[in-house]
Design an enzyme around this catalytic site. Structure first.
Site, mmCIF file in Angstrom:
data_model
loop_
_atom_site.group_PDB
_atom_site.id
_atom_site.type_symbol
_atom_site.label_atom_id
_atom_site.label_comp_id
_atom_site.label_asym_id
_atom_site.label_seq_id
_atom_site.Cartn_x
_atom_site.Cartn_y
_atom_site.Cartn_z
ATOM 1 N N ASP A 194 31.956 -21.807 -5.675
ATOM 2 C CA ASP A 194 31.800 -20.548 -4.955
ATOM 3 C C ASP A 194 32.744 -20.458 -3.757
ATOM 4 O OD1 ASP A 194 30.312 -18.022 -4.625
ATOM 5 O OD2 ASP A 194 29.601 -18.945 -2.772
ATOM 6 N N MET A 275 26.650 -12.333 -0.862
ATOM 7 C CA MET A 275 27.587 -11.286 -0.452
ATOM 8 C C MET A 275 29.038 -11.759 -0.414
ATOM 9 S SD MET A 275 25.871 -8.548 -0.033
ATOM 10 C CE MET A 275 27.160 -7.595 0.767
ATOM 11 N N ARG A 276 29.263 -13.058 -0.680
ATOM 12 C CA ARG A 276 30.637 -13.550 -0.599
ATOM 13 C C ARG A 276 31.538 -12.848 -1.610
ATOM 14 N NH1 ARG A 276 29.857 -18.821 -0.540
ATOM 15 N NH2 ARG A 276 30.064 -19.004 1.708
ATOM 16 N N ALA A 277 30.992 -12.504 -2.772
ATOM 17 C CA ALA A 277 31.803 -11.834 -3.791
ATOM 18 C C ALA A 277 32.319 -10.498 -3.288
ATOM 19 C CB ALA A 277 30.977 -11.644 -5.062
ATOM 20 N N VAL A 280 35.108 -11.222 -0.605
ATOM 21 C CA VAL A 280 36.344 -11.746 -1.201
ATOM 22 C C VAL A 280 37.052 -10.667 -2.009
ATOM 23 C CG1 VAL A 280 37.261 -13.386 -2.884
ATOM 24 C CG2 VAL A 280 35.564 -14.137 -1.218
#
Length: 680
Positions: A194, A275-277, A280
């Site tokens: 991830d 929420m990283r997706a 990014v």
């Protein structure tokens, strides 16, 4: 002579070169993971990337590659003087070997000065050297867990803090993390997976013309690297100028609320975690717009960003197929923005990364023919997918009647949903590669003692034991005052006890007595659950099957549990039970692995109902084969698949001859064990 193949000379690099360029334009994206088969120029293009990156300004002589005006770890965090000398140098590509020690990565006490002058001085490690550059890990999926933890901390904080061996220092460690891997050798831990902002899948081109061009260029480079590289000088300068322009523009690219909403809709539609997706994907879309000399993010930027940032975030376990559903991507985004893409600086920025005549060109968005390095289609052998042979057929060999392979009595049941399996370990204390299964002396864990560094010991310095070793010899060495006098023989390193990874070799009965659909489904589900457990514990796995009149090595020992799961899913059942042949084949495989990897201890998992029906004297031969394994001290586990009211208990007898633990297939789950404890 140039050390690396030119970046612009790589044939049809597609999404791989694009992802690498985008993450250098905007390092906050978080790096790139490149997955692909052997021989697909993964390492070549990563090493070539550093040569086309714009140079950076650093404080002259600084050990941490600090930017002018930043703080200095050597002065307790005070900023460098405004008039400090500045030098310009190329961006560094720092390679982190999978076998590196923790000291080499973090940095540690400067041994020479500590022993000769008695001074505790910090010697920077690879994370400090990689600051403001590229940190490259080839075969990143083979990286030891304790090194993965260090990378996770540095990637999350952008700093590296060292508190050990009398050293206390904290320094910036912001770098572009690039990892390459062959999925056949095992998957990454989810936490590290991830942390990679983007991921691409690469494979060799199937177009003969492209393959010819790859060979032609490689042979030309090997024959005369200087001339070959010179023919691509202009292409390299074009790529460098374009990256520099994109880096200057990226901060001013507008990301409208409508595009943010599309990104949120995409991440929700693909059911990604956290929420990283979203973050990014947004950063990647902005970088892609800057790369194409645009002032605002377009729908095409979002589409490309999603193709690179989402595939690895929708995988829930290593058995899920990688890639992205392109139809769902099109459905969510639509095509209500059919505007053409304007050309970027230095040509159209698309097409091949150089066409052989020296004009170079930039990395393409991929997907325009040639080598597709984006998402791959789901495999037809994915675990849990319906099988065309998944029919309930009564087996004529359930009681040992003869049946030829390929007969209608064969069945091919599909595994159910895997569950959390019990922990099965190898007894005693090993000395293998760090993992999460059996007790062992490893490179990480709690400190339990010390050993001499000159005797082959490796690991962090044990200062107290080093002092104790040197103290009795001070008079002989002529010391009356001042620092202790050390010899190399005094150096002691810490001995740590932790957990090791093992080789889990499955020996699976695929005979007619196992062929009843419900029984084989239960067996495959149990094995699949144990495979998932092996993945989490960093084990190697192998698969031996036996049926009819012989046994075969269906999968040589590998770190790729998803390959093992696919082999298991396609495993049919039927025929007699050559139990002795299965055990002897397992013995042969373990003997070979003992030579290849002597430190890795095996755990043999025999999955059977214990019936031996193939050949003369089948029972006696199987008992002798079991005794052979037991005599060599092979740690074994027998999973008993016998069912029904009338049970013969043959698997339990086999376990006695193997000196193995005996577990009914229904008790492989951790929940079953917990229930038994509660009942007791």
């Amino acid at each position: 002579m140039p050390q690396h193949y030119p970046f612009s000379a790589v044939v049809d690099a597609g999404d791989m070169s694009l992802a690498l360029v985008l993450t250098t334009i905007s390092p906050e994206i978080g790096g790139v993971l490149v997955r692909g088969e052997k021989g697909t120029a993964k390492s070549t293009i990563v090493r070539a990337l550093a040569a086309v990156l714009p140079p950076i300004d650093v404080v002259a002589g600084d050990r941490f590659s600090a930017a002018p005006g930043s703080s200095s770890p050597d002065s307790g965090g005070a900023p460098y003087a405004a008039d400090a000398a500045v030098e310009t140098r190329p961006v560094r590509l720092v390679e982190l070997p999978v076998g590196a020690t923790e000291d080499r990565v973090l940095g540690s006490l400067h041994l020479e000065r500590a022993l000769s002058e008695g001074k505790a001085e910090y010697e920077p490690g690879l994370l400090a050297k990689a600051h403001r550059g590229l940190l490259y890990v080839d075969e990143v999926n083979l990286l030891h867990d304790h090194l993965v933890d260090l990378l996770l901390d540095a990637a999350a904080m952008g700093r590296s803090t060292v508190e050990r061996d009398g050293v206390s220092v904290s320094h910036d460690a912001r770098f572009v993390l690039v990892g390459t891997m062959n999925p056949e050798e095992g998957e990454l831990r989810p936490q590290l997976l991830d942390r990679f902002g983007l991921t691409v899948e690469v494979r060799a081109p199937r177009d003969p013309a492209l393959r010819v061009e790859v060979v032609r260029r490689r042979m030309a480079f090997d024959a005369d690297p200087v001339t070959f590289a010179a023919s691509y000088d202009e292409g390299e300068r074009v790529v460098t100028a374009r990256i520099l322009a994109a880096q200057a523009r990226v901060g001013s690219v507008a990301l409208g609320d409508d595009m943010l909403l599309r990104i949120a809709e995409l991440c929700a539609a693909f059911d990604v975690d956290g929420m990283r997706a979203d973050i990014v994907t947004a950063r990647t879309a902005v970088a892609h717009a800057a790369w194409h000399d645009r002032d605002a993010v377009t729908l095409e930027d979002v589409r490309v960003a999603a193709r690179l940032s989402l595939p690895h975030r929708r995988r829930r376990n290593p058995f899920d197929a990688p890639g992205l559903d392109e139809d769902l991507l099109d459905e969510v985004l639509g095509d209500d923005e059919p505007e053409p893409e304007p050309p970027g600086p230095g040509g159209d920025g698309g097409g091949d990364s150089g066409d052989g005549d020296g004009d170079g060109g930039g990395p393409d968005d991929g997907g325009e023919g040639g080598l597709e390095t984006g998402a791959s289609a789901p495999s037809s052998t994915d675990v849990g997918a319906p099988s065309s042979t998944d029919v309930e057929t009564p087996s004529s060999t359930d009681a040992g009647a003869p049946s030829s392979e390929g007969s209608p009595s064969e069945t091919n049941a599909t595994a159910g949903t895997p569950y959390r399996a019990r922990l099965f370990t190898v007894h005693g204390t090993g000395a293998g590669e760090a993992g999460r299964r059996s007790r062992a002396i490893t490179s990480s864990g709690r400190r339990v003692g010390a050993t001499s560094a000159t005797g082959g010991g490796q690991g962090p310095i044990h200062l107290l034991e080093t002092l104790r070793a040197a103290a009795p010899h001070q008079a002989v060495r002529g010391r009356t005052t001042g620092p202790l006098r050390f010899h190399g023989s005094d150096l002691r390193v810490a001995t740590r006890e932790g957990q090791e990874a093992n080789l889990v070799l499955f020996c699976v009965d695929a005979s007619g007595s196992m062929a009843a659909r419900k029984r084989m489904e239960q067996v495959k589900t149990a094995i699949l659950s144990l495979l998932l457990d092996a993945y989490r514990r960093r084990d190697k796995v192998g698969l031996v099957t036996f049926r009819g009149a012989a046994a075969e090595l269906a999968l040589p020992p590998t770190r790729s549990v998803d390959v093992a799961a696919r082999r298991l899913d396609g495993l049919p059942a039927g025929g007699r039970t050559p139990l002795a042949e299965g055990l002897l084949e397992a013995h042969r495989v373990l003997a070979l692995e003992r030579v290849r990897d002597p430190r890795r201890r095996p755990l043999l998992v025999v999955v059977t109902d214990g019936r031996a029906t193939s050949g003369a004297d089948a029972v006696a031969r199987s008992q002798r084969a079991a005794g052979l394994l037991a005599a060599e001290g092979v740690a074994s586990l027998v999973i008993d698949c016998e069912a029904g009211a009338m049970r013969l208990g043959l698997a339990a007898v086999l376990a006695e001859h193997l000196q193995a633990q005996h577990v009914p297939v229904g008790e492989v789950t951790a929940e079953a064990l917990a229930g038994a404890v509660r009942a007791a």
